[in-house]
Design a protein around this motif. Structure first.
Motif, PDB file in Angstrom:
ATOM      1  N   VAL A  79       5.845  14.107 -12.893  1.00  0.00           N
ATOM      2  CA  VAL A  79       5.423  12.865 -13.551  1.00  0.00           C
ATOM      3  C   VAL A  79       6.310  11.677 -13.184  1.00  0.00           C
ATOM      4  N   ASP A  80       7.434  11.936 -12.486  1.00  0.00           N
ATOM      5  CA  ASP A  80       8.301  10.833 -12.046  1.00  0.00           C
ATOM      6  C   ASP A  80       7.785  10.157 -10.773  1.00  0.00           C
ATOM      7  N   VAL A  81       6.896  10.824 -10.027  1.00  0.00           N
ATOM      8  CA  VAL A  81       6.534  10.331  -8.698  1.00  0.00           C
ATOM      9  C   VAL A  81       5.797   8.991  -8.774  1.00  0.00           C
ATOM     10  N   MET A  82       4.752   8.920  -9.575  1.00  0.00           N
ATOM     11  CA  MET A  82       3.984   7.668  -9.626  1.00  0.00           C
ATOM     12  C   MET A  82       4.841   6.495 -10.132  1.00  0.00           C
ATOM     13  N   PRO A  83       5.663   6.668 -11.205  1.00  0.00           N
ATOM     14  CA  PRO A  83       6.523   5.540 -11.607  1.00  0.00           C
ATOM     15  C   PRO A  83       7.477   5.095 -10.499  1.00  0.00           C
ATOM     16  N   GLU A  84       8.026   6.045  -9.724  1.00  0.00           N
ATOM     17  CA  GLU A  84       8.906   5.667  -8.606  1.00  0.00           C
ATOM     18  C   GLU A  84       8.134   4.801  -7.607  1.00  0.00           C
ATOM     19  N   LEU A  85       6.891   5.227  -7.303  1.00  0.00           N
ATOM     20  CA  LEU A  85       6.091   4.475  -6.326  1.00  0.00           C
ATOM     21  C   LEU A  85       5.703   3.109  -6.897  1.00  0.00           C
ATOM     22  N   LEU A  86       5.309   3.084  -8.179  1.00  0.00           N
ATOM     23  CA  LEU A  86       4.907   1.803  -8.787  1.00  0.00           C
ATOM     24  C   LEU A  86       6.075   0.827  -8.799  1.00  0.00           C
TER      25      LEU A  86
ATOM     26  N   LEU B 192       4.200   0.438   5.047  1.00  0.00           N
ATOM     27  CA  LEU B 192       3.607   1.417   4.119  1.00  0.00           C
ATOM     28  C   LEU B 192       4.698   2.080   3.279  1.00  0.00           C
ATOM     29  N   LEU B 193       4.417   2.278   1.991  1.00  0.00           N
ATOM     30  CA  LEU B 193       5.260   3.102   1.136  1.00  0.00           C
ATOM     31  C   LEU B 193       4.692   4.517   1.173  1.00  0.00           C
ATOM     32  N   LEU B 194       5.523   5.482   1.561  1.00  0.00           N
ATOM     33  CA  LEU B 194       5.044   6.854   1.792  1.00  0.00           C
ATOM     34  C   LEU B 194       5.855   7.847   0.978  1.00  0.00           C
ATOM     35  N   ALA B 195       5.152   8.744   0.296  1.00  0.00           N
ATOM     36  CA  ALA B 195       5.802   9.887  -0.356  1.00  0.00           C
ATOM     37  C   ALA B 195       5.266  11.158   0.283  1.00  0.00           C
ATOM     38  N   VAL B 196       6.172  12.069   0.615  1.00  0.00           N
ATOM     39  CA  VAL B 196       5.773  13.375   1.155  1.00  0.00           C
ATOM     40  C   VAL B 196       6.385  14.445   0.275  1.00  0.00           C
ATOM     41  N   THR B 197       5.547  15.381  -0.183  1.00  0.00           N
ATOM     42  CA  THR B 197       6.059  16.450  -1.038  1.00  0.00           C
ATOM     43  C   THR B 197       5.091  17.624  -1.014  1.00  0.00           C
TER      44      THR B 197
ATOM     45  N   LYS C  31       0.845  -1.199   0.000  1.00  0.00           N
ATOM     46  CA  LYS C  31       0.000   0.000   0.000  1.00  0.00           C
ATOM     47  C   LYS C  31       0.882   1.251   0.000  1.00  0.00           C
ATOM     48  N   ALA C  32       0.323   2.326  -0.558  1.00  0.00           N
ATOM     49  CA  ALA C  32       1.095   3.570  -0.651  1.00  0.00           C
ATOM     50  C   ALA C  32       0.236   4.753  -0.262  1.00  0.00           C
ATOM     51  N   LEU C  33       0.893   5.764   0.315  1.00  0.00           N
ATOM     52  CA  LEU C  33       0.214   7.004   0.684  1.00  0.00           C
ATOM     53  C   LEU C  33       1.053   8.174   0.169  1.00  0.00           C
ATOM     54  N   LEU C  34       0.389   9.100  -0.482  1.00  0.00           N
ATOM     55  CA  LEU C  34       1.033  10.322  -0.977  1.00  0.00           C
ATOM     56  C   LEU C  34       0.503  11.495  -0.176  1.00  0.00           C
ATOM     57  N   LEU C  35       1.385  12.153   0.578  1.00  0.00           N
ATOM     58  CA  LEU C  35       0.996  13.359   1.318  1.00  0.00           C
ATOM     59  C   LEU C  35       1.514  14.583   0.572  1.00  0.00           C
ATOM     60  N   VAL C  36       0.600  15.440   0.156  1.00  0.00           N
ATOM     61  CA  VAL C  36       0.985  16.697  -0.497  1.00  0.00           C
ATOM     62  C   VAL C  36       0.666  17.848   0.449  1.00  0.00           C
TER      63      VAL C  36
ATOM     64  N   THR D 193      -0.291  16.478 -12.414  1.00  0.00           N
ATOM     65  CA  THR D 193       1.046  16.021 -12.784  1.00  0.00           C
ATOM     66  C   THR D 193       1.572  14.987 -11.798  1.00  0.00           C
ATOM     67  N   ILE D 194       1.492  15.308 -10.504  1.00  0.00           N
ATOM     68  CA  ILE D 194       2.059  14.411  -9.487  1.00  0.00           C
ATOM     69  C   ILE D 194       1.341  13.052  -9.525  1.00  0.00           C
ATOM     70  N   LEU D 195       0.027  13.080  -9.812  1.00  0.00           N
ATOM     71  CA  LEU D 195      -0.718  11.818  -9.856  1.00  0.00           C
ATOM     72  C   LEU D 195      -0.585  11.142 -11.219  1.00  0.00           C
ATOM     73  N   GLY D 196       0.255  11.724 -12.090  1.00  0.00           N
ATOM     74  CA  GLY D 196       0.602  11.049 -13.340  1.00  0.00           C
ATOM     75  C   GLY D 196      -0.316  11.358 -14.513  1.00  0.00           C
ATOM     76  N   TYR D 197      -1.075  12.452 -14.430  1.00  0.00           N
ATOM     77  CA  TYR D 197      -1.958  12.857 -15.526  1.00  0.00           C
ATOM     78  C   TYR D 197      -1.384  14.146 -16.122  1.00  0.00           C
ATOM     79  N   ASP D 198      -0.598  14.018 -17.185  1.00  0.00           N
ATOM     80  CA  ASP D 198       0.062  15.175 -17.786  1.00  0.00           C
ATOM     81  C   ASP D 198      -0.984  16.215 -18.201  1.00  0.00           C
ATOM     82  N   PRO D 199      -0.906  17.436 -17.618  1.00  0.00           N
ATOM     83  CA  PRO D 199      -1.916  18.451 -17.956  1.00  0.00           C
ATOM     84  C   PRO D 199      -1.981  18.780 -19.447  1.00  0.00           C
TER      85      PRO D 199
END
Ligand code: ZN
Length: 410
Positions: free
Chosen positions: A392-399, A337-342, A5-10, A65-71
């Motif tokens: 756009v690098d964040v989601m691939p790193e997490l995946l 847990l896999l966690l990203a904070v940014t 499981k992963a959590l992204l805190l923005v 962008t962070i969630l991987g949907y190029d605007p």
């Protein structure tokens, strides 16, 4: 317990520049952040240029962008995101606007763009929701305070129309005009203009406004649309990544981003998107949501607002308070847990606006290559092993760390 499981805190607008009154530190560097520093110590760190170097991101484009949907592919504008944020479900071809309830004079001028910051508009929304004009259904959704959203549902509509909102007081509501020569834009402009007139008629006669006048309050006798755009029809987050997902946020924009991606929206009492938001409740709700979701997007808003106020001391104090509630996230990381904070972008207090300064990023959890960074600050993370990345690098790193990337080649 949290394996896979992963959590992204923005933390919105977290990044900043050195502030003289804070001894030359940024608000993040000045704040007391033992939890974030601990996460940085155990994780891999870097700086993120969310939408690329030299781009000042809006909060909407930054989160896509962070969630991987190029605007460049997926962004149509703010209206649909705000409409989704107040809970409206959009169909393909729908056009959505942000709206304000406003106070108009008898002479047709806007006296107050926020109708005395009216707080409960439920009855007024119900009175203007569902008006049909020329085969187009005009749906209205209630936002917080004076805010609302308008969604046009029907054939042959376009988002290429101007605002009815003059964006200042003491002027009349503007006639909406097509931005291009298409019959769809002309038709949409006609529908919005007719809706604004009908809504003014209905609201002008509404008993709640009669009562407000009696009480000496400005009546909410107009609904003023702006930022009309086409539903972007985002592909579902789950289909894109194979992860069931939920969003925990106070602000409508962030709930809207999640809802447009098909995430479940977790409503948390006390989540206000203001400095008084119940951050501990949001963290608890986010961890609880991981029991039946693979991915949670958690959003804290107030560092951005305090940056826009130029309030460096307040921003540092908010960051200290936010750090204080992150203990359970650090515990969850120990439990797999896999966690990203940014942050989505910097909002330097000196500028009172978003800037292109890159923001700090930590990724921590199973499998990360821990680096030497031991504190979470804009300058400290620059020495981390993630280096400089884009959103756009964040989601691939997490995946990758979740073991969910397909093999490239054979
Ligand atoms: Zn933002």
């Amino acid at each position: 317990m949290y394996e896979g499981k992963a959590l992204l805190l923005v933390m919105d607008g977290l990044g900043d520049r050195p502030v003289a009154s804070l001894g030359g530190l940024t608000p993040l560097e000045y704040a007391t952040t033992p939890n974030l520093d601990g996460l940085a110590t155990g994780g891999e760190c870097g700086l993120m240029h969310t939408c690329g170097r030299g781009v000042r991101p809006g909060s909407d484009t930054a989160h896509l962008t962070i969630l991987g949907y190029d605007p460049a592919t997926f962004y149509t504008g703010r209206g649909p995101i705000e409409a989704a944020g107040v809970g409206m479900v959009l169909s393909p071809g729908d056009i959505a606007f942000r709206c304000n309830f406003a106070t108009m004079t008898a002479g047709g001028r806007i006296l107050d763009r926020r109708a005395g910051r009216i707080s409960d508009t439920a009855e007024l929304v119900a009175a203007v929701d569902g008006i049909a004009i020329d085969g187009v259904l005009c749906r209205v959704g209630q936002g917080s305070g004076h805010r609302a959203a308008l969604v046009l549902h029907g054939e042959g509509l376009s988002g290429a129309v101007t605002d009815a909102d003059p964006h200042r007081e003491d002027e009349g509501i503007l006639t909406v005009r097509p931005k291009d020569g298409s019959p769809e834009a002309a038709r949409t402009a006609d529908v919005v203009n007719a809706f604004v007139a009908r809504a003014m008629d209905v609201l002008g006669k509404h008993p709640l406004n009669a009562q407000r006048k009696k009480d000496g309050l400005p009546p909410a006798n107009a609904l003023v649309p702006r930022g009309g755009d086409l539903n972007p029809c985002l592909p579902a987050f789950r289909g894109r990544y194979g992860l069931s997902a939920a969003v925990v946020a106070g602000g409508g924009l962030y709930k809207g981003v999640g809802r447009l991606m098909g995430m479940d929206v977790v409503e948390v009492p006390g989540a206000t998107a203001l400095p008084n938001s119940d951050l501990a409740a949001k963290v608890a709700a986010a961890l609880a949501a991981l029991s039946d979701h693979d991915f949670v997007f958690l959003h804290f808003k107030a560092a951005d607002s305090l940056g826009e106020d130029g309030n460096a001391g307040g921003k540092a104090a908010f960051i200290t308070m936010a750090d204080f509630v992150l203990g359970p996230l650090a515990d969850a990381v120990r439990d797999g847990l896999l966690l990203a904070v940014t942050a989505d972008h910097s909002t330097p207090c000196a500028l009172k606006a978003h800037s292109a300064d890159p923001v700090p990023l930590i990724i921590t959890g199973p499998g990360v290559r821990t680096d030497a960074v031991a504190s979470f600050g804009e300058r400290a993370v620059a020495a981390g092993c993630l280096g400089h990345v884009t959103g756009v690098d964040v989601m691939p790193e997490l995946l990758n760390l979740l073991g969910r990337l397909p093999l490239y080649g054979a």
